[in-house]
Design a protein around this motif. Sequence first.
Motif, short mmCIF file in Angstrom:
data_model
loop_
_atom_site.label_atom_id
_atom_site.label_comp_id
_atom_site.label_asym_id
_atom_site.label_seq_id
_atom_site.Cartn_x
_atom_site.Cartn_y
_atom_site.Cartn_z
N GLU A 1 0.80 -1.21 0.00
CA GLU A 1 0.00 0.00 0.00
C GLU A 1 0.84 1.27 0.00
O GLU A 1 0.38 2.33 -0.42
N ASP A 2 2.09 1.18 0.48
CA ASP A 2 2.92 2.39 0.55
C ASP A 2 3.52 2.78 -0.80
O ASP A 2 4.07 3.87 -0.94
N ILE A 3 3.40 1.92 -1.80
CA ILE A 3 4.00 2.19 -3.10
C ILE A 3 3.11 3.13 -3.91
O ILE A 3 1.91 2.91 -4.04
N GLU A 4 3.72 4.19 -4.45
CA GLU A 4 3.02 5.10 -5.34
C GLU A 4 3.12 4.56 -6.77
O GLU A 4 4.21 4.17 -7.21
N THR A 5 2.01 4.54 -7.49
CA THR A 5 2.00 3.98 -8.84
C THR A 5 1.76 5.08 -9.87
O THR A 5 1.08 6.07 -9.60
N LEU A 6 2.32 4.86 -11.05
CA LEU A 6 2.17 5.80 -12.16
C LEU A 6 2.09 4.98 -13.44
O LEU A 6 3.06 4.30 -13.82
N SER A 7 0.95 5.00 -14.10
CA SER A 7 0.78 4.24 -15.32
C SER A 7 1.23 5.07 -16.53
O SER A 7 1.07 6.29 -16.55
N VAL A 8 1.76 4.37 -17.52
CA VAL A 8 2.30 5.01 -18.72
C VAL A 8 1.74 4.31 -19.94
O VAL A 8 1.58 3.09 -19.95
N GLY A 9 1.44 5.08 -21.00
CA GLY A 9 0.95 4.46 -22.23
C GLY A 9 0.58 5.48 -23.28
O GLY A 9 0.86 6.68 -23.13
N LEU A 10 -0.07 5.01 -24.31
CA LEU A 10 -0.42 5.87 -25.45
C LEU A 10 -1.89 6.28 -25.45
O LEU A 10 -2.34 6.95 -26.38
N THR A 11 -2.63 5.89 -24.42
CA THR A 11 -4.05 6.26 -24.34
C THR A 11 -4.28 7.21 -23.19
O THR A 11 -3.56 7.21 -22.20
N GLU A 12 -5.32 8.00 -23.30
CA GLU A 12 -5.55 9.09 -22.37
C GLU A 12 -5.98 8.65 -20.98
O GLU A 12 -6.03 9.48 -20.06
N ASN A 13 -6.27 7.38 -20.78
CA ASN A 13 -6.64 6.93 -19.45
C ASN A 13 -5.44 6.54 -18.60
O ASN A 13 -5.58 6.01 -17.50
N GLN A 14 -4.21 6.83 -19.09
CA GLN A 14 -3.00 6.58 -18.32
C GLN A 14 -2.59 7.84 -17.56
O GLN A 14 -2.98 8.96 -17.92
N ASP A 15 -1.79 7.68 -16.51
CA ASP A 15 -1.31 8.84 -15.74
C ASP A 15 -0.37 9.70 -16.58
O ASP A 15 -0.37 10.92 -16.48
N VAL A 16 0.45 9.05 -17.37
CA VAL A 16 1.36 9.75 -18.29
C VAL A 16 1.12 9.19 -19.69
O VAL A 16 1.26 7.98 -19.90
N TYR A 17 0.74 10.04 -20.63
CA TYR A 17 0.45 9.56 -21.98
C TYR A 17 0.94 10.56 -23.02
O TYR A 17 1.25 11.72 -22.70
N ALA A 18 0.99 10.09 -24.26
CA ALA A 18 1.52 10.90 -25.36
C ALA A 18 0.40 11.51 -26.17
O ALA A 18 -0.71 10.95 -26.26
N LEU A 19 0.71 12.65 -26.78
CA LEU A 19 -0.22 13.35 -27.66
C LEU A 19 0.48 13.63 -28.99
O LEU A 19 1.70 13.83 -29.03
N ASP A 20 -0.28 13.65 -30.07
CA ASP A 20 0.20 14.15 -31.36
C ASP A 20 1.51 13.50 -31.80
O ASP A 20 2.50 14.16 -32.10
#
Length: 476
Positions: A238-257
Amino acid sequence: MKKLALNEIAKAVQGQVQAEDPDAVWLDHVVFDARQAQPGSLFVPLSGQRDGHDFAQQALDNGAVAAFWSKDPAQAPAGLALIQVSDTLAALHDLAAYYLSLIQPKVVAITGSSGKTTTKDMTAACLSVAYRVHKTQGNYNNEIGVPITILEMPEETEVLVLEMGMSNFGEIRELSLLAQPDLAVITMIGEDHLEFLKTKANIAKAKLEILDGLKEGGSFIYPGEEDLITSQLGNIREDIETLSVGLTENQDVYALDIIVDQYQTQFSSNLSPTVQLTIPVSGRYNVVNALDACAVSYRLGLSIEQIQDALANFQMTANRTAWIEGINESQVLDDTYNASPSAMKAVISNFVQVPRAGDAQQGRKLYVLADMLELGPDAGQLHASVAEVLALEDQDQVLLYGLEMEALYERLLAAGQARPDQVHYFKEDKAALIAWLENHTRHYDQILVKGSHGMGLLEVVEALRRPDIESQAKED
């Protein structure tokens, strides 16, 4: 490496010193290959095809002043100080853990079936704009390479970026417990090592071992579109912070254009949508690697604006999606370091979309594909599945090398995807493959060379390299 006293090292590994004058022995370098020993080196003899103890004299001759030793001290060469231990590899790990506690850098650990080296290179380049960074070199990503990388860390290092590889359960866990990362990254889950792990679910489980040593409150950066990872998020601490990455907008970090061309890829990210990012490599899959680097940088307090130039100019480790000038004015895409079905399909899919060379884009595409190793009993089916992404035009050619590539050869012909004169199978004859390329490569050809490292495709790339480019590279 910071200079350490012999007695200090012995205490760190719970070893016994045997030396005429222990207080006079200081070490600032650790090697496991006697040929790399130099003055001030600690030699670590390991067991492999040969017993490393047999090379102690060579290490001494090259300047080593001490060695870990797990055999009879009487067998050691005269003049070499010893630290007697029961297990030299375990002692290497203990020393690395001790040294890590002395330097206390932030640690970024990166693993994945593909993309981990590129992500490591991108991440180190980005972090270097604000921190003193040390990273894994070459393929030093296993139980020997990771502790050596730690021990090669300069005293002033602030961030250590470690690549972690594996072939079976327990290996990533051991490396994570050693490194105690502050941030852990999984790039993707592919089919590598199916021979040992049997299923992709097991591969994901083995990769998730990277969380076992993650420090309290550490960050986990993961591929948000990978169900085999996301389905396990409820099981992590539970103490781990998570960050999702990908090419779709439902990720925490995603790409545009995203804009992809032959030599580079442009995109922006939701972290700073107005900032255009450029990476000097082609492919949407490399955008995901870059997003991992952005996410790590973000977690360590850097803005997209700060890392923009570093990302655009990062230096990639050799033999990974690098274009070189080839014979007869051809262009060669060298991706020979390693291969899995997912990675091969991603590279081919991008290669298909690269505009053809020539004024009228009349150039051919040549696919030089070799076996993907360690895939287990489904290897034939997995090789044949590569046909799904091959899109051949009339003049294109496919050259297949290796026992397993017979399955792809048969699939292409059976499905009518290639004429018999378009697909060439060189079962075990690399020389014939090279001869075909030397005799048939034309002006404007674009040639993809992809396969597992163990297939030796670097020899093919060197045969295709334009001679004057090769000469210049040697001069440089």
